[in-house]
Structures are given as C-alpha cells and as structure tokens.
Design an enzyme around this catalytic site. Structure first.
Site, PDB file in Angstrom:
ATOM      1  N   LYS A  77       9.849  -3.037  -1.418  1.00 15.87           N
ATOM      2  CA  LYS A  77       9.858  -3.511  -2.844  1.00 15.87           C
ATOM      3  C   LYS A  77      11.159  -3.869  -3.208  1.00 15.87           C
ATOM      4  O   LYS A  77      12.018  -3.186  -2.809  1.00 15.87           O
ATOM      5  CB  LYS A  77       9.096  -2.669  -3.625  1.00 15.87           C
ATOM      6  CG  LYS A  77       7.542  -2.871  -3.183  1.00 15.87           C
ATOM      7  CD  LYS A  77       6.576  -2.056  -4.271  1.00 15.87           C
ATOM      8  CE  LYS A  77       5.345  -1.865  -3.654  1.00 15.87           C
ATOM      9  NZ  LYS A  77       4.298  -1.240  -4.824  1.00 15.87           N
TER      10      LYS A  77
ATOM     11  N   TYR B  13      -1.500  -9.380  -5.494  1.00 13.56           N
ATOM     12  CA  TYR B  13      -1.917  -8.152  -6.438  1.00 13.56           C
ATOM     13  C   TYR B  13      -3.314  -8.698  -7.180  1.00 13.56           C
ATOM     14  O   TYR B  13      -3.241  -8.080  -8.218  1.00 13.56           O
ATOM     15  CB  TYR B  13      -0.791  -7.450  -7.091  1.00 13.56           C
ATOM     16  CG  TYR B  13       0.046  -6.662  -6.354  1.00 13.56           C
ATOM     17  CD1 TYR B  13      -0.507  -5.598  -5.936  1.00 13.56           C
ATOM     18  CD2 TYR B  13       1.174  -6.947  -6.091  1.00 13.56           C
ATOM     19  CE1 TYR B  13       0.430  -4.754  -5.142  1.00 13.56           C
ATOM     20  CE2 TYR B  13       2.189  -6.049  -5.355  1.00 13.56           C
ATOM     21  CZ  TYR B  13       1.558  -5.091  -4.786  1.00 13.56           C
ATOM     22  OH  TYR B  13       2.567  -4.216  -3.964  1.00 13.56           O
TER      23      TYR B  13
ATOM     24  N   ARG C  13      -0.495   4.561   5.371  1.00 15.04           N
ATOM     25  CA  ARG C  13      -0.452   5.003   4.080  1.00 15.04           C
ATOM     26  C   ARG C  13      -0.126   6.461   3.856  1.00 15.04           C
ATOM     27  O   ARG C  13       0.444   6.979   2.810  1.00 15.04           O
ATOM     28  CB  ARG C  13      -1.870   4.855   3.739  1.00 15.04           C
ATOM     29  CG  ARG C  13      -2.547   3.317   3.559  1.00 15.04           C
ATOM     30  CD  ARG C  13      -1.863   2.693   2.383  1.00 15.04           C
ATOM     31  NE  ARG C  13      -2.052   3.233   1.195  1.00 15.04           N
ATOM     32  CZ  ARG C  13      -1.788   2.573  -0.009  1.00 15.04           C
ATOM     33  NH1 ARG C  13      -1.695   1.005  -0.016  1.00 15.04           N
ATOM     34  NH2 ARG C  13      -1.905   3.180  -1.191  1.00 15.04           N
TER      35      ARG C  13
ATOM     36  N   THR D 203       0.585   6.596  -4.646  1.00 12.86           N
ATOM     37  CA  THR D 203       1.174   5.493  -5.424  1.00 12.86           C
ATOM     38  C   THR D 203       2.339   6.167  -6.348  1.00 12.86           C
ATOM     39  O   THR D 203       3.455   5.591  -6.555  1.00 12.86           O
ATOM     40  CB  THR D 203       0.032   4.712  -6.332  1.00 12.86           C
ATOM     41  OG1 THR D 203      -0.921   4.428  -4.965  1.00 12.86           O
ATOM     42  CG2 THR D 203       0.504   3.626  -6.815  1.00 12.86           C
TER      43      THR D 203
ATOM     44  N   ARG E  31       7.833   7.544  -0.406  1.00 11.55           N
ATOM     45  CA  ARG E  31       7.861   7.420  -1.830  1.00 11.55           C
ATOM     46  C   ARG E  31       8.376   8.570  -2.143  1.00 11.55           C
ATOM     47  O   ARG E  31       9.196   8.487  -3.547  1.00 11.55           O
ATOM     48  CB  ARG E  31       6.436   7.061  -2.328  1.00 11.55           C
ATOM     49  CG  ARG E  31       5.947   5.591  -2.235  1.00 11.55           C
ATOM     50  CD  ARG E  31       4.866   5.295  -2.534  1.00 11.55           C
ATOM     51  NE  ARG E  31       4.387   3.793  -2.716  1.00 11.55           N
ATOM     52  CZ  ARG E  31       3.012   3.250  -2.620  1.00 11.55           C
ATOM     53  NH1 ARG E  31       2.181   4.164  -2.393  1.00 11.55           N
ATOM     54  NH2 ARG E  31       3.139   1.888  -2.666  1.00 11.55           N
TER      55      ARG E  31
ATOM     56  N   ASN F 274       7.976   1.849  -6.874  1.00 14.08           N
ATOM     57  CA  ASN F 274       7.344   2.727  -5.800  1.00 14.08           C
ATOM     58  C   ASN F 274       7.555   2.480  -4.382  1.00 14.08           C
ATOM     59  O   ASN F 274       7.475   3.053  -3.645  1.00 14.08           O
ATOM     60  CB  ASN F 274       6.098   3.355  -5.753  1.00 14.08           C
ATOM     61  CG  ASN F 274       5.142   2.016  -5.650  1.00 14.08           C
ATOM     62  OD1 ASN F 274       5.478   0.965  -5.333  1.00 14.08           O
ATOM     63  ND2 ASN F 274       3.896   2.436  -6.108  1.00 14.08           N
TER      64      ASN F 274
ATOM     65  N   HIS G  81       5.166  -0.843  -0.146  1.00 12.83           N
ATOM     66  CA  HIS G  81       3.802  -1.490  -0.157  1.00 12.83           C
ATOM     67  C   HIS G  81       3.253  -1.065   1.429  1.00 12.83           C
ATOM     68  O   HIS G  81       3.868  -1.225   2.377  1.00 12.83           O
ATOM     69  CB  HIS G  81       3.843  -2.822  -0.286  1.00 12.83           C
ATOM     70  CG  HIS G  81       2.355  -3.577   0.185  1.00 12.83           C
ATOM     71  ND1 HIS G  81       1.247  -3.206  -0.705  1.00 12.83           N
ATOM     72  CD2 HIS G  81       1.968  -4.230   1.098  1.00 12.83           C
ATOM     73  CE1 HIS G  81       0.254  -3.848  -0.097  1.00 12.83           C
ATOM     74  NE2 HIS G  81       0.728  -4.213   1.155  1.00 12.83           N
TER      75      HIS G  81
ATOM     76  N   GLU H 107      -2.395 -10.325   4.966  1.00 18.02           N
ATOM     77  CA  GLU H 107      -0.699 -10.124   4.270  1.00 18.02           C
ATOM     78  C   GLU H 107       0.209 -10.174   5.263  1.00 18.02           C
ATOM     79  O   GLU H 107       1.369 -11.272   5.053  1.00 18.02           O
ATOM     80  CB  GLU H 107      -0.641  -8.774   3.805  1.00 18.02           C
ATOM     81  CG  GLU H 107      -1.504  -8.520   2.782  1.00 18.02           C
ATOM     82  CD  GLU H 107      -1.695  -7.163   2.171  1.00 18.02           C
ATOM     83  OE1 GLU H 107      -1.065  -6.276   2.887  1.00 18.02           O
ATOM     84  OE2 GLU H 107      -2.185  -7.031   1.355  1.00 18.02           O
TER      85      GLU H 107
HETATM   86  P1  ATP Z   1       0.578  -1.061  -2.853  1.00 25.26           P
HETATM   87  O1  ATP Z   1      -0.528  -1.960  -2.982  1.00 25.26           O
HETATM   88  O2  ATP Z   1       1.857  -1.558  -3.510  1.00 25.26           O
HETATM   89  O3  ATP Z   1       0.844  -0.345  -1.506  1.00 25.26           O
HETATM   90  P2  ATP Z   1      -0.975   1.340  -3.723  1.00 25.26           P
HETATM   91  O4  ATP Z   1      -1.983   0.807  -2.885  1.00 25.26           O
HETATM   92  O5  ATP Z   1      -0.293   2.886  -3.530  1.00 25.26           O
HETATM   93  O6  ATP Z   1       0.458   0.340  -3.689  1.00 25.26           O
HETATM   94  P3  ATP Z   1      -2.177   0.092  -5.901  1.00 25.26           P
HETATM   95  O7  ATP Z   1      -3.269   0.767  -6.603  1.00 25.26           O
HETATM   96  O8  ATP Z   1      -2.790  -0.971  -4.879  1.00 25.26           O
HETATM   97  O9  ATP Z   1      -1.338   1.313  -5.341  1.00 25.26           O
HETATM   98  O10 ATP Z   1      -1.422  -0.697  -7.071  1.00 25.26           O
HETATM   99  C1  ATP Z   1      -0.460  -1.594  -6.772  1.00 25.26           C
HETATM  100  C2  ATP Z   1       0.853  -1.538  -7.245  1.00 25.26           C
HETATM  101  O11 ATP Z   1       0.610  -1.699  -8.464  1.00 25.26           O
HETATM  102  C3  ATP Z   1       1.509   0.002  -7.299  1.00 25.26           C
HETATM  103  O12 ATP Z   1       2.172   0.215  -6.062  1.00 25.26           O
HETATM  104  C4  ATP Z   1       2.458   0.162  -8.486  1.00 25.26           C
HETATM  105  O13 ATP Z   1       3.583  -0.772  -8.017  1.00 25.26           O
HETATM  106  C5  ATP Z   1       1.513  -0.808  -9.426  1.00 25.26           C
HETATM  107  N1  ATP Z   1       0.840   0.248 -10.207  1.00 25.26           N
HETATM  108  C6  ATP Z   1      -0.305   0.647 -10.039  1.00 25.26           C
HETATM  109  N2  ATP Z   1      -0.800   1.509 -10.889  1.00 25.26           N
HETATM  110  C7  ATP Z   1       0.120   1.331 -11.916  1.00 25.26           C
HETATM  111  C8  ATP Z   1       0.290   2.095 -13.171  1.00 25.26           C
HETATM  112  N3  ATP Z   1      -0.667   2.859 -13.885  1.00 25.26           N
HETATM  113  N4  ATP Z   1       1.565   1.710 -13.751  1.00 25.26           N
HETATM  114  C9  ATP Z   1       2.189   0.792 -13.366  1.00 25.26           C
HETATM  115  N5  ATP Z   1       2.303   0.082 -12.078  1.00 25.26           N
HETATM  116  C10 ATP Z   1       1.228   0.556 -11.415  1.00 25.26           C
HETATM  117 MG    MG Z   2      -2.723  -1.134  -2.780  1.00 25.78          MG
END
Ligand code: ATP
Ligand code: MG
Length: 139
Positions: free
Chosen positions: A11, A51, A87, A93, A104, A114, A117, A128
């Site tokens: 990212k 997203y 993962r 996350t 992370r 974070n 992705h 993707e």
């Molecule tokens: P990614 O899809 O980026 O791999 P992830 O699968 O671990 O991350 P998701 O639940 O898909 O987590 O959330 C997508 C992204 O949205 C997170 O990686 C983070 O950048 C952002 N995000 C998620 N929850 C929050 C939150 N509570 N506050 C701020 N940003 C958040």
């Molecule tokens: Mg995700």
C-alpha cells in the site's frame, strides 16, 4: 478449487516508507513465488471499486484517499494454499493485533495504514490479479 495464487498490494504507506524491498523479501522468504510485479497507482474509481464491499463503512472515504495518495506495488503470488497462507503471513488487519513475524507487525503503523493487502478468497484473487495484469504479464 484452490488456484494456488493470490494477489497483493504494497500500500502507499509501505512504498512511501521505503519498505518495498523488505516486504518483498518477507514474501519470498515465506515461500511465495512472484509471478507478476509492478509499481502503479490506483485512481479514485479503482480504489472505490476495489473496496466496494466497505462503501457503507465510516472509514471508506479515508480508505480511498489513503489508497490513492501515492504509488502501490501490485503482485500476483504463487504457493500451495496461497490465499490462506498469505493472510497468515500478513497478519491481522490491525497491526496491534498482528502476530510476531508477520508483515503488518513489522511494517504497519495503524489499522488504516497497514502496509499490505491480501486477497480474501480464490475468486477475489483471480479478479484482483486480472484487474492489474494481462495474461502475458503472469509468469
Ligand atoms: P485488505 O483487504 O486491505 O487486505 P483486510 O482484509 O485485512 O485488508 P478489510 O476488513 O478488508 O481488512 O479492510 C480493508 C481495509 O480497510 C483495511 O486493510 C484497512 O486499510 C481499512 N480499514 C478496515 N477497518 C478499518 C477501521 N476500523 N478504520 C480505518 N480503516 C480501516
Ligand atoms: Mg480485505
């Protein structure tokens, strides 16, 4: 059926902070083969689509702004059980909850920024990956 491929992005925070090399090193040390790789940047429309599942969440605007503020590294990775194992390698996350030894834990600063992705399913990995790479760019 598992395809043994997943999709990742380093990212904008990871790129800005000079962690491309460190993160790619953890990926290859983790047993993943890089089959596609590029430095690119998401448009606002790209990030909103990527997203879309989070579009009703309060952090959506912040997330789109963050993901578009600078270049990202996009990659397709190959390994047996790629989606699930990647993962595990990236960690939770929220980096505060990420296990020792995860990407992370080492490189992410906050739940919003974070570092990496990882696709959450074989289906999404294929979607993707195809968004960023043509067939001739997948080795
Ligand atoms: P990614 O899809 O980026 O791999 P992830 O699968 O671990 O991350 P998701 O639940 O898909 O987590 O959330 C997508 C992204 O949205 C997170 O990686 C983070 O950048 C952002 N995000 C998620 N929850 C929050 C939150 N509570 N506050 C701020 N940003 C958040
Ligand atoms: Mg995700």
């Amino acid at each position: 059926m598992a395809t043994n491929r997943t999709f990742t992005m380093i990212k904008p925070d990871g790129v800005e902070n000079g962690h491309i090399g460190g993160i790619l090193n953890m990926i290859t040390e983790g047993g993943f083969k890089i089959v596609s790789l590029k430095l690119t940047q998401l448009t606002v429309a790209d990030a909103q689509q990527f997203y879309a599942i989070h579009s009703a969440r309060p952090f959506f605007g912040e997330l789109v702004e963050f993901m578009t503020r600078g270049p990202i590294v996009a990659a397709i990775l190959e390994k047996e059980n790629a989606v699930e194992d990647f993962r595990t390698l990236i960690g939770a996350t929220n980096p505060a909850d990420a296990a020792e030894g995860t990407i992370r834990k080492k490189y992410a600063k906050s739940i919003g920024e974070n570092a990496v992705h990882g696709s959450d399913s074989d289906e999404n990995a294929a979607i993707e990956g195809a968004f960023h790479f043509s067939g001739r760019e997948q080795f």
